[in-house]
Design a protein around this motif. Structure first.
Motif, PDB file in Angstrom:
ATOM      1  N   HIS A   1     -25.403 -20.830  46.269  1.00 48.43           N
ATOM      2  CA  HIS A   1     -24.043 -20.378  46.517  1.00 48.43           C
ATOM      3  C   HIS A   1     -23.254 -20.392  45.215  1.00 48.43           C
ATOM      4  N   GLY A   2     -23.288 -21.513  44.517  1.00 45.81           N
ATOM      5  CA  GLY A   2     -22.667 -21.618  43.208  1.00 45.81           C
ATOM      6  C   GLY A   2     -21.235 -22.127  43.198  1.00 45.81           C
ATOM      7  N   ASP A   3     -20.567 -22.116  44.341  1.00 45.35           N
ATOM      8  CA  ASP A   3     -19.203 -22.632  44.446  1.00 45.35           C
ATOM      9  C   ASP A   3     -19.035 -23.231  45.838  1.00 45.35           C
ATOM     10  N   PHE A   4     -20.004 -24.038  46.238  1.00 45.13           N
ATOM     11  CA  PHE A   4     -20.077 -24.539  47.601  1.00 45.13           C
ATOM     12  C   PHE A   4     -19.191 -25.765  47.781  1.00 45.13           C
ATOM     13  N   HIS A   5     -18.239 -25.656  48.691  1.00 46.31           N
ATOM     14  CA  HIS A   5     -17.360 -26.771  49.027  1.00 46.31           C
ATOM     15  C   HIS A   5     -16.872 -26.564  50.452  1.00 46.31           C
ATOM     16  N   LEU A   6     -16.155 -27.545  50.986  1.00 50.42           N
ATOM     17  CA  LEU A   6     -15.729 -27.481  52.389  1.00 50.42           C
ATOM     18  C   LEU A   6     -14.879 -26.261  52.692  1.00 50.42           C
ATOM     19  N   GLY A   7     -14.142 -25.767  51.715  1.00 50.52           N
ATOM     20  CA  GLY A   7     -13.325 -24.570  51.913  1.00 50.52           C
ATOM     21  C   GLY A   7     -14.145 -23.308  52.087  1.00 50.52           C
TER      22      GLY A   7
ATOM     23  N   ARG B   1     -27.542 -28.310  43.189  1.00 53.47           N
ATOM     24  CA  ARG B   1     -26.219 -28.008  42.630  1.00 53.47           C
ATOM     25  C   ARG B   1     -25.225 -27.768  43.768  1.00 53.47           C
ATOM     26  N   ASP B   2     -25.647 -27.023  44.778  1.00 54.90           N
ATOM     27  CA  ASP B   2     -24.772 -26.798  45.927  1.00 54.90           C
ATOM     28  C   ASP B   2     -24.583 -28.081  46.732  1.00 54.90           C
TER      29      ASP B   2
ATOM     30  N   GLY C   1     -36.913 -37.981  41.487  1.00 56.83           N
ATOM     31  CA  GLY C   1     -36.456 -36.680  40.985  1.00 56.83           C
ATOM     32  C   GLY C   1     -35.205 -36.174  41.679  1.00 56.83           C
ATOM     33  N   GLU C   2     -35.172 -36.273  43.011  1.00 56.05           N
ATOM     34  CA  GLU C   2     -33.988 -35.801  43.734  1.00 56.05           C
ATOM     35  C   GLU C   2     -32.755 -36.603  43.311  1.00 56.05           C
ATOM     36  N   ALA C   3     -32.871 -37.910  43.287  1.00 55.12           N
ATOM     37  CA  ALA C   3     -31.730 -38.756  42.929  1.00 55.12           C
ATOM     38  C   ALA C   3     -31.251 -38.463  41.509  1.00 55.12           C
TER      39      ALA C   3
ATOM     40  N   MET D   1     -23.839 -34.010  40.197  1.00 54.32           N
ATOM     41  CA  MET D   1     -22.573 -34.600  40.637  1.00 54.32           C
ATOM     42  C   MET D   1     -21.675 -34.879  39.422  1.00 54.32           C
ATOM     43  N   ILE D   2     -22.254 -35.420  38.361  1.00 57.79           N
ATOM     44  CA  ILE D   2     -21.482 -35.686  37.143  1.00 57.79           C
ATOM     45  C   ILE D   2     -21.006 -34.372  36.535  1.00 57.79           C
TER      46      ILE D   2
END
Length: 174
Positions: free
Chosen positions: A11-17, A50-51, A117-119, A126-127
């Protein structure tokens, strides 16, 4: 540590909105990605984590804004109740989303060569997202900058082998 993990269009800009709930279903919208990035970069295949990081940061924003919002005169008991509700919401919402993601990720064979790897990738993304948010808020909503700054500080403090005491970072044990 992310070697061997999945790269796909995200998606690249995935957020609750970007998630609409209608008639008992969730609809994800606005797939053009982060508008400030060039189209070639937005179309490049990347880790779906990333999403995942974007939505987890959005959940953290919702919690932080929940603490800041509402009437100013709720009193000490009201503020304590708000902190209690947000304190339950934040880990439950993040865990529910991660659990659902991991359940579905198994179906697309999203795995890692390393157990952590996932963590590691999730922490990195996240950073990265929190650092982007600092720049975004500084340019667009300076009164909100405390939200990503607090999130970034928490993320850095949670890195393996890092401890922060009184604003000073130490390496290793106390």
């Amino acid at each position: 540590r992310g070697a061997g993990s999945l790269a796909t269009r995200i998606h690249g800009d995935f957020h609750l909105g970007q998630v609409l709930v209608t008639q008992g279903d969730a609809v994800i919208i606005d797939f053009e990605g982060e508008p400030a990035k060039p189209l070639a970069e937005r179309r490049r295949k990347m880790s779906p984590l990333r999403d995942v990081a974007g939505l987890l940061r959005s959940i953290e924003y919702a919690a932080a804004m929940g603490l800041k919002s509402g009437p100013a005169d709720v009193g000490e008991a009201g503020e304590a109740r708000k902190r209690e509700i947000v304190g339950r919401y934040l880990p439950a919402a993040k865990q529910a989303f991660l659990s659902a993601y991991r359940t579905e990720a198994v179906r697309i064979d999203h795995r890692f060569e390393n157990d952590d790897g996932e963590a590691a990738l999730l922490a990195l993304f996240m950073i990265e997202k929190a650092a982007y948010e600092v720049c975004y808020e500084a340019a667009n909503r300076p009164t909100w900058i405390g939200v990503p700054l607090g999130g970034l500080a928490d993320l850095v403090a949670s890195l393996p082998g890092r401890k922060v005491k009184g604003g000073q970072e130490t390496k290793g044990a106390d």
